[in-house]
Scaffold this motif. Structure first.
Motif, PDB file in Angstrom:
ATOM      1  N   GLN A   1     -11.356   7.408  -9.189  1.00 20.27           N
ATOM      2  CA  GLN A   1     -10.693   6.551 -10.180  1.00 20.27           C
ATOM      3  C   GLN A   1      -9.454   7.294 -10.678  1.00 20.27           C
ATOM      4  OE1 GLN A   1     -12.336   3.779 -10.507  1.00 20.27           O
ATOM      5  NE2 GLN A   1     -11.518   2.721 -12.281  1.00 20.27           N
ATOM      6  N   ASN A   2      -8.445   7.474  -9.816  1.00 18.02           N
ATOM      7  CA  ASN A   2      -7.347   8.366 -10.173  1.00 18.02           C
ATOM      8  C   ASN A   2      -6.136   7.650 -10.736  1.00 18.02           C
ATOM      9  OD1 ASN A   2      -6.391   7.084  -7.983  1.00 18.02           O
ATOM     10  ND2 ASN A   2      -6.019   8.910  -6.739  1.00 18.02           N
ATOM     11  N   GLY A   3      -6.265   6.338 -10.950  1.00 25.72           N
ATOM     12  CA  GLY A   3      -5.168   5.645 -11.606  1.00 25.72           C
ATOM     13  C   GLY A   3      -4.135   5.083 -10.646  1.00 25.72           C
ATOM     14  N   ASN A   4      -4.201   5.464  -9.394  1.00 25.70           N
ATOM     15  CA  ASN A   4      -3.207   4.959  -8.446  1.00 25.70           C
ATOM     16  C   ASN A   4      -3.674   3.619  -7.893  1.00 25.70           C
ATOM     17  OD1 ASN A   4      -1.404   4.465  -6.438  1.00 25.70           O
ATOM     18  ND2 ASN A   4      -1.266   6.617  -5.810  1.00 25.70           N
TER      19      ASN A   4
ATOM     20  N   ARG B   1      -0.308   6.251 -14.225  1.00 23.17           N
ATOM     21  CA  ARG B   1      -1.749   6.459 -14.066  1.00 23.17           C
ATOM     22  C   ARG B   1      -2.460   6.535 -15.405  1.00 23.17           C
ATOM     23  NH1 ARG B   1      -3.115  10.213  -9.066  1.00 23.17           N
ATOM     24  NH2 ARG B   1      -1.679   9.296  -7.582  1.00 23.17           N
TER      25      ARG B   1
ATOM     26  N   LEU C   1       0.802  -1.211   0.000  1.00 20.85           N
ATOM     27  CA  LEU C   1       0.000   0.000   0.000  1.00 20.85           C
ATOM     28  C   LEU C   1       0.839   1.267   0.000  1.00 20.85           C
ATOM     29  CD1 LEU C   1      -2.931  -0.880   2.419  1.00 20.85           C
ATOM     30  CD2 LEU C   1      -2.852  -0.983  -0.067  1.00 20.85           C
TER      31      LEU C   1
ATOM     32  N   TYR D   1      -6.613   1.991  -4.866  1.00 19.73           N
ATOM     33  CA  TYR D   1      -7.642   0.972  -5.084  1.00 19.73           C
ATOM     34  C   TYR D   1      -7.489  -0.157  -4.074  1.00 19.73           C
ATOM     35  CZ  TYR D   1      -7.812   3.092  -9.771  1.00 19.73           C
ATOM     36  OH  TYR D   1      -7.874   3.940 -10.803  1.00 19.73           O
ATOM     37  N   LEU D   2      -6.274  -0.572  -3.928  1.00 14.19           N
ATOM     38  CA  LEU D   2      -6.036  -1.686  -3.010  1.00 14.19           C
ATOM     39  C   LEU D   2      -6.418  -1.307  -1.594  1.00 14.19           C
ATOM     40  CD1 LEU D   2      -2.730  -3.354  -4.166  1.00 14.19           C
ATOM     41  CD2 LEU D   2      -4.974  -4.385  -3.944  1.00 14.19           C
ATOM     42  N   ALA D   3      -6.090  -0.065  -1.227  1.00 17.83           N
ATOM     43  CA  ALA D   3      -6.473   0.398   0.108  1.00 17.83           C
ATOM     44  C   ALA D   3      -7.983   0.336   0.251  1.00 17.83           C
ATOM     45  CB  ALA D   3      -5.974   1.826   0.322  1.00 17.83           C
TER      46      ALA D   3
ATOM     47  N   LEU E   1      -4.532   4.635 -16.745  1.00 17.11           N
ATOM     48  CA  LEU E   1      -5.919   4.177 -16.716  1.00 17.11           C
ATOM     49  C   LEU E   1      -6.803   5.056 -15.845  1.00 17.11           C
ATOM     50  CD1 LEU E   1      -5.406   0.328 -16.539  1.00 17.11           C
ATOM     51  CD2 LEU E   1      -5.991   1.755 -18.485  1.00 17.11           C
ATOM     52  N   ALA E   2      -6.245   6.219 -15.416  1.00  9.81           N
ATOM     53  CA  ALA E   2      -7.055   7.084 -14.553  1.00  9.81           C
ATOM     54  C   ALA E   2      -8.217   7.668 -15.341  1.00  9.81           C
ATOM     55  CB  ALA E   2      -6.198   8.211 -13.993  1.00  9.81           C
ATOM     56  N   GLU E   3      -9.315   7.963 -14.660  1.00 10.00           N
ATOM     57  CA  GLU E   3     -10.454   8.665 -15.265  1.00 10.00           C
ATOM     58  C   GLU E   3     -10.010  10.084 -15.593  1.00 10.00           C
ATOM     59  OE1 GLU E   3     -13.357   7.368 -15.889  1.00 10.00           O
ATOM     60  OE2 GLU E   3     -14.249   9.208 -16.624  1.00 10.00           O
TER      61      GLU E   3
ATOM     62  N   LEU F   1      -8.997  -3.182   0.841  1.00  7.73           N
ATOM     63  CA  LEU F   1      -8.683  -3.571   2.213  1.00  7.73           C
ATOM     64  C   LEU F   1      -9.717  -3.009   3.180  1.00  7.73           C
ATOM     65  CD1 LEU F   1      -6.620  -4.920   4.112  1.00  7.73           C
ATOM     66  CD2 LEU F   1      -5.657  -2.637   4.449  1.00  7.73           C
TER      67      LEU F   1
ATOM     68  N   GLN G   1      -2.514   1.707  -5.748  1.00 10.69           N
ATOM     69  CA  GLN G   1      -2.418   1.513  -4.304  1.00 10.69           C
ATOM     70  C   GLN G   1      -3.663   2.055  -3.592  1.00 10.69           C
ATOM     71  OE1 GLN G   1       1.411   3.326  -4.180  1.00 10.69           O
ATOM     72  NE2 GLN G   1       2.394   1.396  -3.621  1.00 10.69           N
TER      73      GLN G   1
ATOM     74  N   ALA H   1      -9.623  13.145 -13.086  1.00  3.36           N
ATOM     75  CA  ALA H   1      -9.468  12.708 -11.698  1.00  3.36           C
ATOM     76  C   ALA H   1      -8.041  12.914 -11.196  1.00  3.36           C
ATOM     77  CB  ALA H   1      -9.847  11.237 -11.566  1.00  3.36           C
ATOM     78  N   VAL H   2      -7.102  13.256 -12.124  1.00  3.95           N
ATOM     79  CA  VAL H   2      -5.701  13.435 -11.734  1.00  3.95           C
ATOM     80  C   VAL H   2      -5.385  14.937 -11.771  1.00  3.95           C
ATOM     81  CG1 VAL H   2      -3.330  12.827 -12.274  1.00  3.95           C
ATOM     82  CG2 VAL H   2      -5.177  11.245 -12.808  1.00  3.95           C
TER      83      VAL H   2
END
Lengths: 124, 640
Positions: B614-617, A97, A22, B621-623, A99-101, B626, B619, A104-105
């Motif tokens: 949905q920012n591409g990161n 990133r 993480l 998503y994984l958080a 695949l980011a929307e 979890l 980690q 959103a970045v």
């Protein structure tokens, strides 16, 4: 040996691995953390196998499976990381990133990324 | 006998189906397909009429899908009225098909045209023969659709399209109350069978009978072009001339009067309906005769005269003269078809439909001159041509209602209305017919005649010759009570004999079955006829080049436009409907679409919130995974 020792060891390994997945930015370290989590599972499997005195040793057999699959997985993972590093000169997970929307970045970071992914900038 | 009637109806229908399906592929067969089945129909209808003689009702049918309270029956009901009218319809239709084979020979859409005429004939025969009101309604609507297609035959022109749509809409406007009326009668009598309805009326009348017949008047006014739905018929003349002759003069427009005659005992039991019908007829009669006088287009003159003559029929029905009205229907069918077909030849010769461009056509085609003279004479009611007798029969019935009356007769006011309007119209009819006759056939040609198309095809001429015979002679069948009235039978279809009349077994007083002209009304009508014709002749003699319609003065413009009823309807009906349509569109676009768009927009916005994560990161998503797992695990643990 009491069951609690291997279990505590497994929890520690899993916790460290989770933290690494993480929180670490380097893709290689993320892969290593995944390995840690897998091995925590392996420890659990072996420990319970012994504790339950399983005559077939299903836990140990499964551990062998996991090790095999983990080896294959790490091979693939490292290959991907290698290719990404060759293309982008970075292995920072938080910078990958594509695949980011859209929207959103944050803007500044997007510009950085497009500059890096321009065609022709690939490493020879 | 009913089988013959069914065959007579079915054959043209079959021809129409075949013509529509294959007519384009085998154009050579179209002509035979158009005429031969109809010729068989003519023979069959005449056979039915002859076999029927003066018998009562013959009815055979099968019940169609017994569903519940009110059943629909597929039946053929042959009585005197339907047998005779069917013979007229089939005969005129055949003559028109023969005429069309020549008139439309160069038309690229001849096959579909002929098929539609066959379909129309089948529908009209169905209306005439059927013994069930719902089936009648089917035929009635099919006729309306055929009329729409045939008026719009020259759909390349804007005028024809507009006229077709107008005719369709106006007649449909009348058909809505007609449908409701049919339902009211069916529910009231407990059956849609004409026989049951006619027999089911209580002697003093009934609420459902009055309501049903009043509603049916809407359809009658629509189909027969009576006030207030008269405006479609003159415009319908943009269709081919044979269509005008068949549908818009001889048969379909008479269907309105026919339906009233068919259900006559029901109408007779409702005084209110008869008064409304009489007012409608009187207004129509006089106004449309006046309009006919002001028209410049040959076919429009004839169209308005049709409206006016149909009003004689409805007026006769309103005043109790069912047999008289049917008599006029028959003679009118003959002479009006003749007039239209002759007008087709005249237009063919002159190259124009405008009366002010014609003149001196007497010498070009003598046969047309003589046949049209006979037709106009019958229209005016010159004794002893057929129109005289039938018109006098109507007026005679009205006179009896007005003066003698008696129990069971229609209210006297209907008789007076019809007499006054009828006599007045006789004068006006004479005036416009004389104007037409003089302006078309006499004097000098006001415009150089176009290049002759060659001789008039003989197929166009002999229907004229055939139709001249009944035009001249048909009047005699009303002279003796044992002829037409006995053939028609009583209004409920039962056989009629003079013994029944003496014994008071009939529905109406014996005087209504006597179609011979009466002295008083005949004198009045002939006097006005002479006055009208003489006045126009005097005007014409003074200046043969000028239009006698100038005598109308300022009235002429409005009369030519039918008193601007169209504009009135435009203001009263069309514009409000437009406004309502716009309001509906506004509500639809802004209010209803607003809800739809808001639902979509809301979803979009809510989705946008989720999209932010949905920012591409990976980690992050994984958080999230979890966190979700922890929540689930805690929930399960707490629950357990």
């Amino acid at each position: 040996m009491h069951l609690v020792y291997p279990l505590v060891l497994a929890v520690l390994l899993f916790g460290i691995g989770l933290y690494g997945v993480l929180a670490r930015r380097n893709a290689v370290l993320v892969l290593m953390s995944v390995e840690l989590m897998l091995n925590a599972v392996n420890v659990n499997l072996v420990a319970f196998d012994m504790w339950l005195r399983d005559t077939l040793h299903a836990g140990q057999a499964l551990t062998l499976f996991v090790i095999t699959i983990a080896a294959a997985e790490i091979g693939l993972g490292l290959a991907i990381v290698l290719m990404i590093f060759r293309n982008r000169a970075t292995s920072d997970v938080s910078a990958l990133r594509d695949l980011a929307e859209p929207g959103a970045v944050p803007r500044a970071r997007r510009r950085l990324r497009t500059a890096r992914t321009r065609p022709g900038s690939e490493a020879a | 006998m009913t089988t013959a009637a069914a065959l007579a109806t079915g054959l043209p229908f079959l021809a129409a189906v075949l013509g529509l399906a294959f007519g384009r592929r085998f154009p050579a067969a179209a002509r035979a397909l158009a005429t031969l089945p109809l010729a068989a129909s003519v023979l069959l209808t005449w056979a039915v009429a002859v076999r029927h003689d003066s018998g009562g009702v013959t009815e055979h049918g099968t019940e169609l899908t017994p569903t519940g309270a009110l059943d629909i029956t597929l039946s053929m009901r042959v009585d005197g009225l339907s047998a005779i009218v069917a013979a007229l319809v089939a005969t005129v239709a055949l003559l028109v098909q023969v005429y069309s084979a020549a008139y439309m020979r160069k038309d690229p859409r001849y096959s579909s045209y002929a098929a539609l005429i066959s379909l129309f004939s089948a529908a009209m025969l169905l209306v005439v023969y059927t013994g069930d009101l719902i089936v009648l309604l089917v035929g009635w609507e099919v006729m309306g659709v055929c009329s729409y297609f045939l008026i719009g035959h020259y759909w390349e022109t804007e005028v024809a399209r507009a006229a077709a749509v107008k005719a369709f809409l106006v007649t449909k406007l009348g058909d809505v109350p007609f449908l409701i009326g049919v339902l009211v009668l069916g529910v009231g009598a407990g059956s849609f069978r004409i026989g049951a309805i006619v027999d089911g009326v209580p002697p003093g009348g009934a609420g459902w009978a009055t309501a049903g017949t009043l509603l049916m008047l809407g359809g009658v006014a629509g189909k027969s072009a009576q006030v207030p739905l008269q405006t479609w018929l003159p415009d319908a003349m943009t269709g081919p001339t044979p269509v005008s002759a068949l549908i818009h003069a001889a048969t379909m427009v008479a269907a309105g009067a026919y339906v009233v005659a068919r259900l006559y005992p029901v109408f007779l039991a409702s005084d209110a309906t008869l008064v409304v019908l009489a007012v409608m007829a009187a207004l129509t009669m006089v106004s449309s005769a006046l309009f006919a006088f002001a028209q410049d287009d040959l076919k429009r003159v004839l169209a308005w005269s049709t409206v006016s003559q149909l009003a004689y029929m409805t007026g006769g029905l309103a005043a109790g003269g069912r047999d008289a009205a049917v008599f006029h229907l028959l003679t009118h069918g003959a002479f009006k078809a003749l007039l239209f077909l002759a007008a087709g030849v005249v237009i063919h010769l002159a190259g124009t439909g405008r009366i002010s461009d014609m003149g001196g056509l007497r010498r070009r085609e003598p046969l047309v001159f003589w046949t049209m003279t006979a037709g106009l004479g019958a229209l005016v009611g010159v004794p002893p041509l057929s129109g005289f007798f039938s018109k006098e029969a109507v007026l005679g019935a009205a006179e009896h209602t007005a003066i003698d009356g008696g129990a069971g007769a229609p209210p006297a006011v209907t008789g007076w209305l019809v007499i006054v309007a009828g006599v007045l119209t006789a004068g006006l009819t004479a005036a416009y017919a004389t104007r037409l006759w003089l302006r078309v056939f006499f004097g000098e040609a006001r415009k150089p005649a176009p290049e002759p198309h060659g001789p008039t095809p003989v197929l166009m001429l002999w229907p004229l010759a055939v139709l001249t015979v009944p035009t001249v002679l048909l009047g005699v069948i009303g002279l003796n009570e044992s002829w037409l009235p006995a053939w028609l039978g009583d209004a409920d279809g039962r056989a009629y004999g003079s013994a029944d009349a003496a014994n008071g077994l009939l529905l109406q007083a014996p005087a209504y079955y006597d179609l011979a002209p009466r002295l008083g009304t005949s004198l009045a009508a002939v006097a006005l006829l002479a006055l009208g014709a003489g006045a126009v002749y005097a005007l014409w003699r003074r200046d043969p080049a000028a239009d006698p319609a100038r005598v109308l003065g300022r009235l002429r413009g409005p009369a030519e436009r039918g008193f601007d009823v169209d504009r009135l309807y435009d203001a009263v009906v069309v514009r409000p409907v437009w406004l309502a349509a716009r309001a509906t569109r506004f509500v639809d676009r802004v209010v209803i679409d607003g809800y739809v768009h808001a639902a979509a927009q809301g979803t979009w916005l809510a989705g946008g919130g989720v999209r932010r994560s949905q920012n591409g990161n990976v980690q992050v998503y994984l958080a999230g995974v979890l966190a979700g797992f922890v929540v689930l695990a805690v929930t399960v643990a707490v629950r357990a």
